[in-house]
Design an enzyme around this catalytic site. Structure first.
Site, PDB file in Angstrom:
ATOM      1  CE  LYS A   1      39.899  40.891  39.441  1.00 26.21           C
ATOM      2  NZ  LYS A   1      40.230  40.715  37.642  1.00 26.21           N
TER       3      LYS A   1
ATOM      4  CE1 TYR B   1      41.523  39.470  42.296  1.00 28.54           C
ATOM      5  CE2 TYR B   1      39.896  39.959  43.649  1.00 28.54           C
ATOM      6  CZ  TYR B   1      40.218  39.344  42.455  1.00 28.54           C
ATOM      7  OH  TYR B   1      39.392  38.742  41.586  1.00 28.54           O
TER       8      TYR B   1
END
Length: 284
Positions: free
Chosen positions: A153, A149
């Protein structure tokens, strides 16, 4: 003569998420809002705010094209695009479920890129527009137990930086919004994405991994409506900033970004339970 309404498109607008509240706040500012999600029924209630709902799966090029053909047919142009659709992936990197990882990267990175490609060219041809990509404070500083994750990002931040420079000559601005801990349904989504196989090296860290999945929903996190209102105010300014970072823990992560790597690693390892377990031998 009344000023023409800004046309806004937001992706990932299911109930309980940030996108839903962003739509409400843009509508409250007098914008014409197109809310999108994979399932129309997941956006129930947005019609009460005057939002128009469109089906859009950001991982499907045909769906992207069909959705924006509908939007452009109705509105003629898009002033503001908010790429909010996202997926999670929790667990140690060595335990990564590759299907889950690819899903996370497909939605967060390639989904954002696909939508930017569809809208950015039309904005450039019109010499006007703002693209808002939702990053994260973990795009500045990665944490244990959420490596996939975090890298997705960080990629969003880099993508937006490049896009901003490339589109600037055409009068189009690209900006990153980096949320801190914002109250939403992301904790449930993150928990469902946990990878921890039976033969994992990290079974004794289970509690820390599970805690990481819901860490953004800890007591004191920023209410979604407060976050959304501040984001919309920032985006609607005549000259929006390049980065808008807001929400609980955001200041701490910006400080982490400037710390020496050894100090940052030490603090985050303690915060997220990495340093609480001593692995003393192979048979321990």
């Amino acid at each position: 003569m009344s000023q023409e309404k800004k046309v806004v498109v937001v992706t990932g607008c299911s109930q309980g998420g940030i996108g839903y509240n962003l739509c409400e706040q843009f509508a409250a500012q007098g914008c014409r809002v197109f809310a999108t999600a994979r399932r129309i029924e997941a956006m129930s209630g947005l019609e009460a705010f005057g939002c128009e709902k469109v089906k859009l799966d950001v991982t499907d090029e045909a769906s992207i094209k069909a959705a924006f053909e509908e939007i452009y047919a109705k509105a003629g142009h898009v002033d503001i695009l908010v790429n909010n659709a996202g997926a999670h992936a929790i667990g140690a990197l060595l335990d990564t479920d590759m299907k889950m990882a690819r899903r996370c990267l497909d939605v967060n990175i390639f989904g954002t890129l696909g939508v930017c490609k569809e809208v950015g060219r039309r904005m450039a041809e019109r010499r006007s527009g703002t693209i808002v990509n939702i990053g994260s404070v973990v795009g500045y500083v990665a944490t244990p137990w959420a490596g996939i994750y975090c890298l997705s990002k960080a990629a969003i931040h880099s993508m937006t930086d490049a896009l901003r420079m490339e589109l600037a000559p055409f009068g189009v601005h690209a900006m990153v919004v980096a949320p801190g801990s914002i109250k939403s349904n992301i904790g449930d989504v993150a928990t469902a994405s946990i990878s921890l196989p039976e033969d994992s090296l990290f079974t004794r860290f289970r509690k820390s991994i599970e805690t990481r999945a819901t860490s953004s929903q800890a007591p004191g996190c920023t209410p979604t409506d407060v976050f959304a209102k501040n984001v919309v105010n920032a985006v609607m300014k005549p000259r929006p900033r390049n980065y808008f970072t807001y929400g609980r823990l955001s200041t701490i992560f910006l400080i982490f970004y400037h710390l020496p790597a050894w100090l940052k690693d030490t603090i985050l390892s303690r915060m997220l339970g990495v340093s609480k377990v001593k692995i003393s031998s192979k048979n321990d």
